[in-house]
Write a protein that holds these residues in place. Structure first.
Motif, PDB file in Angstrom:
ATOM      1  N   LEU A  84      26.602  37.243  59.307  1.00 49.52           N
ATOM      2  CA  LEU A  84      26.022  37.474  57.986  1.00 49.52           C
ATOM      3  C   LEU A  84      27.015  38.193  57.085  1.00 49.52           C
ATOM      4  CD1 LEU A  84      23.471  37.589  56.075  1.00 49.52           C
ATOM      5  CD2 LEU A  84      23.094  39.850  57.075  1.00 49.52           C
ATOM      6  N   TRP A  85      27.607  39.255  57.578  1.00 48.47           N
ATOM      7  CA  TRP A  85      28.564  40.012  56.767  1.00 48.47           C
ATOM      8  C   TRP A  85      29.834  39.227  56.492  1.00 48.47           C
ATOM      9  CZ3 TRP A  85      27.997  43.650  53.460  1.00 48.47           C
ATOM     10  CH2 TRP A  85      26.867  44.448  53.536  1.00 48.47           C
ATOM     11  N   ASN A  86      30.279  38.445  57.471  1.00 46.88           N
ATOM     12  CA  ASN A  86      31.458  37.609  57.224  1.00 46.88           C
ATOM     13  C   ASN A  86      31.198  36.624  56.089  1.00 46.88           C
ATOM     14  OD1 ASN A  86      33.170  38.809  59.066  1.00 46.88           O
ATOM     15  ND2 ASN A  86      32.654  37.388  60.710  1.00 46.88           N
ATOM     16  N   ALA A  87      30.025  36.030  56.090  1.00 51.20           N
ATOM     17  CA  ALA A  87      29.676  35.094  55.014  1.00 51.20           C
ATOM     18  C   ALA A  87      29.625  35.823  53.673  1.00 51.20           C
ATOM     19  CB  ALA A  87      28.332  34.431  55.313  1.00 51.20           C
ATOM     20  N   ARG A  88      29.046  37.001  53.651  1.00 53.12           N
ATOM     21  CA  ARG A  88      28.975  37.769  52.406  1.00 53.12           C
ATOM     22  C   ARG A  88      30.365  38.166  51.916  1.00 53.12           C
ATOM     23  NH1 ARG A  88      23.764  41.743  52.405  1.00 53.12           N
ATOM     24  NH2 ARG A  88      22.215  40.098  52.644  1.00 53.12           N
ATOM     25  N   LEU A  89      31.209  38.583  52.832  1.00 51.75           N
ATOM     26  CA  LEU A  89      32.566  38.971  52.450  1.00 51.75           C
ATOM     27  C   LEU A  89      33.383  37.764  51.987  1.00 51.75           C
ATOM     28  CD1 LEU A  89      33.298  41.651  55.182  1.00 51.75           C
ATOM     29  CD2 LEU A  89      32.885  42.049  52.746  1.00 51.75           C
ATOM     30  N   ASP A  90      33.152  36.615  52.628  1.00 51.71           N
ATOM     31  CA  ASP A  90      33.820  35.386  52.171  1.00 51.71           C
ATOM     32  C   ASP A  90      33.406  35.058  50.741  1.00 51.71           C
ATOM     33  OD1 ASP A  90      35.106  35.130  54.588  1.00 51.71           O
ATOM     34  OD2 ASP A  90      33.759  33.570  55.360  1.00 51.71           O
ATOM     35  N   ASN A  91      32.115  35.185  50.439  1.00 50.18           N
ATOM     36  CA  ASN A  91      31.627  34.941  49.077  1.00 50.18           C
ATOM     37  C   ASN A  91      32.224  35.932  48.088  1.00 50.18           C
ATOM     38  OD1 ASN A  91      30.077  32.746  49.817  1.00 50.18           O
ATOM     39  ND2 ASN A  91      28.231  33.961  50.122  1.00 50.18           N
ATOM     40  N   LEU A  92      32.336  37.182  48.501  1.00 49.18           N
ATOM     41  CA  LEU A  92      32.940  38.190  47.636  1.00 49.18           C
ATOM     42  C   LEU A  92      34.407  37.847  47.367  1.00 49.18           C
ATOM     43  CD1 LEU A  92      32.901  40.878  46.105  1.00 49.18           C
ATOM     44  CD2 LEU A  92      33.385  42.018  48.298  1.00 49.18           C
ATOM     45  N   GLU A  93      35.113  37.434  48.404  1.00 52.18           N
ATOM     46  CA  GLU A  93      36.525  37.056  48.236  1.00 52.18           C
ATOM     47  C   GLU A  93      36.671  35.886  47.256  1.00 52.18           C
ATOM     48  OE1 GLU A  93      40.401  36.166  51.022  1.00 52.18           O
ATOM     49  OE2 GLU A  93      38.444  35.480  51.727  1.00 52.18           O
ATOM     50  N   LYS A  94      35.810  34.881  47.400  1.00 54.13           N
ATOM     51  CA  LYS A  94      35.848  33.744  46.475  1.00 54.13           C
ATOM     52  C   LYS A  94      35.590  34.192  45.042  1.00 54.13           C
ATOM     53  CE  LYS A  94      34.251  30.437  49.917  1.00 54.13           C
ATOM     54  NZ  LYS A  94      33.106  29.655  50.373  1.00 54.13           N
ATOM     55  N   TYR A  95      34.613  35.068  44.869  1.00 53.86           N
ATOM     56  CA  TYR A  95      34.284  35.571  43.545  1.00 53.86           C
ATOM     57  C   TYR A  95      35.462  36.342  42.947  1.00 53.86           C
ATOM     58  CZ  TYR A  95      32.159  38.386  39.886  1.00 53.86           C
ATOM     59  OH  TYR A  95      31.873  39.001  38.702  1.00 53.86           O
ATOM     60  N   LEU A  96      36.076  37.212  43.749  1.00 60.32           N
ATOM     61  CA  LEU A  96      37.202  38.001  43.257  1.00 60.32           C
ATOM     62  C   LEU A  96      38.400  37.121  42.893  1.00 60.32           C
ATOM     63  CD1 LEU A  96      36.986  41.074  45.657  1.00 60.32           C
ATOM     64  CD2 LEU A  96      36.346  40.978  43.234  1.00 60.32           C
ATOM     65  N   LEU A  97      38.645  36.096  43.699  1.00 60.46           N
ATOM     66  CA  LEU A  97      39.734  35.165  43.375  1.00 60.46           C
ATOM     67  C   LEU A  97      39.448  34.423  42.073  1.00 60.46           C
ATOM     68  CD1 LEU A  97      40.577  33.728  46.902  1.00 60.46           C
ATOM     69  CD2 LEU A  97      42.052  35.170  45.476  1.00 60.46           C
ATOM     70  N   LYS A  98      38.197  34.038  41.906  1.00 61.54           N
ATOM     71  CA  LYS A  98      37.796  33.360  40.664  1.00 61.54           C
ATOM     72  C   LYS A  98      38.004  34.280  39.469  1.00 61.54           C
ATOM     73  CE  LYS A  98      33.753  31.429  38.371  1.00 61.54           C
ATOM     74  NZ  LYS A  98      32.306  31.267  38.431  1.00 61.54           N
ATOM     75  N   MET A  99      37.582  35.530  39.594  1.00 62.62           N
ATOM     76  CA  MET A  99      37.746  36.494  38.510  1.00 62.62           C
ATOM     77  C   MET A  99      39.230  36.734  38.207  1.00 62.62           C
ATOM     78  SD  MET A  99      34.705  37.006  37.592  1.00 62.62           S
ATOM     79  CE  MET A  99      34.993  38.246  36.381  1.00 62.62           C
ATOM     80  N   LYS A 100      40.047  36.784  39.245  1.00 61.43           N
ATOM     81  CA  LYS A 100      41.485  36.991  39.060  1.00 61.43           C
ATOM     82  C   LYS A 100      42.101  35.817  38.307  1.00 61.43           C
ATOM     83  CE  LYS A 100      45.665  38.007  41.677  1.00 61.43           C
ATOM     84  NZ  LYS A 100      46.230  38.196  43.023  1.00 61.43           N
ATOM     85  N   ARG A 101      41.712  34.597  38.677  1.00 61.94           N
ATOM     86  CA  ARG A 101      42.226  33.405  37.986  1.00 61.94           C
ATOM     87  C   ARG A 101      41.798  33.397  36.520  1.00 61.94           C
ATOM     88  NH1 ARG A 101      40.980  30.823  42.976  1.00 61.94           N
ATOM     89  NH2 ARG A 101      38.951  30.196  42.169  1.00 61.94           N
ATOM     90  N   GLU A 102      40.538  33.739  36.267  1.00 64.80           N
ATOM     91  CA  GLU A 102      40.043  33.774  34.882  1.00 64.80           C
ATOM     92  C   GLU A 102      40.773  34.836  34.075  1.00 64.80           C
ATOM     93  OE1 GLU A 102      35.787  34.211  34.920  1.00 64.80           O
ATOM     94  OE2 GLU A 102      35.500  32.264  35.886  1.00 64.80           O
ATOM     95  N   LYS A 103      41.045  35.955  34.676  1.00 65.76           N
ATOM     96  CA  LYS A 103      41.741  37.031  33.972  1.00 65.76           C
ATOM     97  C   LYS A 103      43.179  36.632  33.655  1.00 65.76           C
ATOM     98  CE  LYS A 103      42.141  41.992  34.035  1.00 65.76           C
ATOM     99  NZ  LYS A 103      41.806  43.215  34.752  1.00 65.76           N
ATOM    100  N   SER A 104      43.823  35.944  34.596  1.00 67.68           N
ATOM    101  CA  SER A 104      45.199  35.532  34.351  1.00 67.68           C
ATOM    102  C   SER A 104      45.253  34.419  33.276  1.00 67.68           C
ATOM    103  CB  SER A 104      45.891  35.077  35.630  1.00 67.68           C
ATOM    104  OG  SER A 104      45.335  33.899  36.121  1.00 67.68           O
ATOM    105  N   ARG A 105      44.216  33.602  33.186  1.00 68.04           N
ATOM    106  CA  ARG A 105      44.145  32.579  32.131  1.00 68.04           C
ATOM    107  C   ARG A 105      43.982  33.223  30.761  1.00 68.04           C
ATOM    108  NH1 ARG A 105      39.739  29.081  34.893  1.00 68.04           N
ATOM    109  NH2 ARG A 105      40.914  28.418  36.698  1.00 68.04           N
TER     110      ARG A 105
END
Length: 109
Positions: free
Chosen positions: A85-106
């Motif tokens: 359960l926590w691995n799945a949640r952390l994976d989702n958090l990682e995806k979200y953070l990567l998305k936010m990083k890409r949007e910020k760099s754009r």
């Protein structure tokens, strides 16, 4: 009683730790490691045995306790479920953070 209920007590957790560390211990060896009466330790051992956390074999007048893997599988399965359960949640958090990083760099471009 299930393994979780049996392991909710500090003394019983310490008994399990001792038995796991030593492989096998007699009820007398276990009771000598606590500042409790032998009957009190016997009650704890009975609960751990009923919950299938420990198993007991008799050798003449001795009762020898060891870890019962089948009872600990209940705890292990639960821990694996929580880990997944926590691995799945952390994976989702990682995806979200990567998305936010890409949007910020754009936005900087």
């Amino acid at each position: 009683m299930n393994a979780f209920a049996a392991l909710s007590d500090d003394t019983r957790r310490e008994i399990v730790r001792l038995v796991a560390k030593n492989g096998e211990l007699t009820s007398t060896e276990i009771s000598h490691r606590f500042k409790m009466s032998p009957p009190a330790i016997s009650q704890h051992l009975k609960i751990l045995k009923e919950a299938k956390v420990l198993k007991m074999k008799k050798d003449a007048q001795k009762r020898i306790y060891s870890i019962n893997d089948s009872g600990l599988h209940e705890v292990e399965d639960w821990l694996l479920d929580i880990r997944n359960l926590w691995n799945a949640r952390l994976d989702n958090l990682e995806k979200y953070l990567l998305k936010m990083k890409r949007e910020k760099s754009r936005e900087k471009k």
